[in-house]
Design a protein around this motif. Structure first.
Motif, PDB file in Angstrom:
ATOM      1  N   MET A  92      14.842 -37.282  55.367  1.00  0.00           N
ATOM      2  CA  MET A  92      15.276 -37.241  56.763  1.00  0.00           C
ATOM      3  C   MET A  92      16.799 -37.335  56.916  1.00  0.00           C
ATOM      4  O   MET A  92      17.315 -38.007  57.803  1.00  0.00           O
ATOM      5  N   ASN A  93      17.512 -36.655  56.055  1.00  0.00           N
ATOM      6  CA  ASN A  93      18.959 -36.549  56.162  1.00  0.00           C
ATOM      7  C   ASN A  93      19.309 -35.110  56.512  1.00  0.00           C
ATOM      8  O   ASN A  93      18.460 -34.380  57.028  1.00  0.00           O
ATOM      9  N   THR A  94      20.518 -34.675  56.243  1.00  0.00           N
ATOM     10  CA  THR A  94      20.944 -33.323  56.629  1.00  0.00           C
ATOM     11  C   THR A  94      21.384 -32.495  55.424  1.00  0.00           C
ATOM     12  O   THR A  94      22.299 -31.690  55.518  1.00  0.00           O
ATOM     13  N   LEU A  95      20.705 -32.689  54.303  1.00  0.00           N
ATOM     14  CA  LEU A  95      21.050 -31.962  53.085  1.00  0.00           C
ATOM     15  C   LEU A  95      20.602 -30.507  53.169  1.00  0.00           C
ATOM     16  O   LEU A  95      19.559 -30.207  53.728  1.00  0.00           O
ATOM     17  N   THR A  96      21.396 -29.634  52.572  1.00  0.00           N
ATOM     18  CA  THR A  96      21.055 -28.211  52.475  1.00  0.00           C
ATOM     19  C   THR A  96      21.091 -27.828  50.992  1.00  0.00           C
ATOM     20  O   THR A  96      21.289 -28.668  50.120  1.00  0.00           O
ATOM     21  N   TRP A  97      20.948 -26.547  50.723  1.00  0.00           N
ATOM     22  CA  TRP A  97      20.980 -26.048  49.353  1.00  0.00           C
ATOM     23  C   TRP A  97      22.285 -26.418  48.659  1.00  0.00           C
ATOM     24  O   TRP A  97      22.308 -26.711  47.464  1.00  0.00           O
ATOM     25  N   ARG A  98      23.383 -26.439  49.395  1.00  0.00           N
ATOM     26  CA  ARG A  98      24.693 -26.750  48.801  1.00  0.00           C
ATOM     27  C   ARG A  98      24.703 -28.177  48.238  1.00  0.00           C
ATOM     28  O   ARG A  98      25.146 -28.420  47.113  1.00  0.00           O
ATOM     29  N   GLY A  99      24.184 -29.110  49.001  1.00  0.00           N
ATOM     30  CA  GLY A  99      24.102 -30.492  48.544  1.00  0.00           C
ATOM     31  C   GLY A  99      23.166 -30.650  47.364  1.00  0.00           C
ATOM     32  O   GLY A  99      23.395 -31.478  46.474  1.00  0.00           O
ATOM     33  N   MET A 100      22.115 -29.830  47.329  1.00  0.00           N
ATOM     34  CA  MET A 100      21.171 -29.916  46.216  1.00  0.00           C
ATOM     35  C   MET A 100      21.822 -29.476  44.910  1.00  0.00           C
ATOM     36  O   MET A 100      21.563 -30.059  43.857  1.00  0.00           O
ATOM     37  N   TYR A 101      22.671 -28.444  44.969  1.00  0.00           N
ATOM     38  CA  TYR A 101      23.355 -28.019  43.750  1.00  0.00           C
ATOM     39  C   TYR A 101      24.325 -29.097  43.278  1.00  0.00           C
ATOM     40  O   TYR A 101      24.429 -29.357  42.078  1.00  0.00           O
ATOM     41  N   ASP A 102      25.024 -29.755  44.203  1.00  0.00           N
ATOM     42  CA  ASP A 102      25.916 -30.850  43.821  1.00  0.00           C
ATOM     43  C   ASP A 102      25.124 -32.018  43.236  1.00  0.00           C
ATOM     44  O   ASP A 102      25.516 -32.609  42.237  1.00  0.00           O
ATOM     45  N   ASP A 117      16.860 -21.954  48.021  1.00  0.00           N
ATOM     46  CA  ASP A 117      17.984 -22.143  47.102  1.00  0.00           C
ATOM     47  C   ASP A 117      18.041 -23.585  46.602  1.00  0.00           C
ATOM     48  O   ASP A 117      18.358 -23.835  45.438  1.00  0.00           O
ATOM     49  N   GLY A 118      17.745 -24.539  47.462  1.00  0.00           N
ATOM     50  CA  GLY A 118      17.708 -25.934  47.046  1.00  0.00           C
ATOM     51  C   GLY A 118      16.602 -26.198  46.050  1.00  0.00           C
ATOM     52  O   GLY A 118      16.778 -26.960  45.090  1.00  0.00           O
ATOM     53  N   VAL A 119      15.438 -25.567  46.259  1.00  0.00           N
ATOM     54  CA  VAL A 119      14.331 -25.708  45.311  1.00  0.00           C
ATOM     55  C   VAL A 119      14.708 -25.065  43.982  1.00  0.00           C
ATOM     56  O   VAL A 119      14.364 -25.576  42.917  1.00  0.00           O
ATOM     57  N   GLU A 120      15.451 -23.977  44.018  1.00  0.00           N
ATOM     58  CA  GLU A 120      15.906 -23.342  42.781  1.00  0.00           C
ATOM     59  C   GLU A 120      16.803 -24.292  41.993  1.00  0.00           C
ATOM     60  O   GLU A 120      16.689 -24.400  40.768  1.00  0.00           O
ATOM     61  N   ALA A 121      17.673 -25.023  42.688  1.00  0.00           N
ATOM     62  CA  ALA A 121      18.547 -25.993  42.014  1.00  0.00           C
ATOM     63  C   ALA A 121      17.710 -27.064  41.317  1.00  0.00           C
ATOM     64  O   ALA A 121      17.985 -27.437  40.178  1.00  0.00           O
ATOM     65  N   ILE A 122      16.687 -27.548  42.002  1.00  0.00           N
ATOM     66  CA  ILE A 122      15.802 -28.565  41.417  1.00  0.00           C
ATOM     67  C   ILE A 122      15.029 -27.979  40.244  1.00  0.00           C
ATOM     68  O   ILE A 122      14.892 -28.607  39.195  1.00  0.00           O
ATOM     69  N   ASP A 168      25.668 -32.829  52.840  1.00  0.00           N
ATOM     70  CA  ASP A 168      26.173 -32.213  51.614  1.00  0.00           C
ATOM     71  C   ASP A 168      27.511 -32.798  51.151  1.00  0.00           C
ATOM     72  O   ASP A 168      27.790 -32.826  49.959  1.00  0.00           O
ATOM     73  N   ASP A 169      28.334 -33.250  52.095  1.00  0.00           N
ATOM     74  CA  ASP A 169      29.699 -33.662  51.762  1.00  0.00           C
ATOM     75  C   ASP A 169      29.789 -34.844  50.800  1.00  0.00           C
ATOM     76  O   ASP A 169      30.791 -35.003  50.119  1.00  0.00           O
ATOM     77  N   SER A 170      28.760 -35.669  50.721  1.00  0.00           N
ATOM     78  CA  SER A 170      28.820 -36.841  49.844  1.00  0.00           C
ATOM     79  C   SER A 170      28.063 -36.653  48.533  1.00  0.00           C
ATOM     80  O   SER A 170      28.138 -37.503  47.647  1.00  0.00           O
TER      81      SER A 170
END
Length: 190
Positions: free
Chosen positions: A86-96, A123-128, A61-63
């Protein structure tokens, strides 16, 4: 991640001709992706880049905010395919990430987005889903395999797709394998 800085010198030489950049499994991490996103010799300089493969890099998410702002929001972005699998993204990264596509005036050219194996959840799917109606109107394939999405997230995605007139709808393939969705058959019937 230090190799990302060295890569900049080579990218500068091919910035006007490179169409595909495959960095899968290079362990660039968030620090390396931030460098590639912010450097004048990095990703923003690749004006003809259509396919970017960043799978299995430990990117989280940080990048995503820097990547979205510096690479995806640029008017020159010609990206049609992004692989962040295959990374470590979560819902927070998806919103960014999806902030770059939150524009109705100029839909982006992105046709394929691979998020397989990231834990973005509902939550990540909601962002998409929110940007599919706006800047991601030309998206054709979306891979959400193993992303911890429940039936509720799938329902939100389907509702979002239904809100787009069928003549404008491009999304043809959504892959949802290996998600905890017990009532997927019922959702498909609806």
């Amino acid at each position: 991640s230090s190799g990302a800085a060295d890569l900049g010198d080579s990218l500068r030489k091919v910035s006007n001709s490179l169409i595909t950049l495959d960095l899968r499994g290079c362990a660039i991490g968030d620090q390396g992706l931030r460098w590639l996103s912010q450097s004048d010799a990095g990703l923003p300089s690749l004006s003809k880049l259509e396919s970017l493969k960043l799978g299995s890099n430990g990117v989280g998410d940080d990048s995503m905010e820097v990547f979205a702002e510096s690479v995806l929001k640029t008017p020159l972005s010609s990206l049609k395919n992004i692989d962040l699998s295959m990374n470590t993204l979560t819902w927070r990264g998806m919103y960014d990430l999806t902030d770059a596509w939150d524009c109705e005036d100029e839909p982006v050219s992105l046709a394929s987005l691979n998020l397989r194996g990231n834990h973005i959840g509902d939550d990540g799917v909601e962002a998409i889903s929110e940007v599919i109606q706006k800047g991601l109107r030309v998206l054709e394939t979306l891979d959400l395999t193993g992303c911890d999405i429940s039936a509720s997230g799938v329902r939100h995605l389907i509702d979002s797709m239904r809100s787009i007139p069928s003549s404008s709808r491009r999304l043809r393939e959504v892959t949802l394998k290996s998600n905890p969705i017990e009532d997927l058959i019922e959702i498909a019937r609806q």
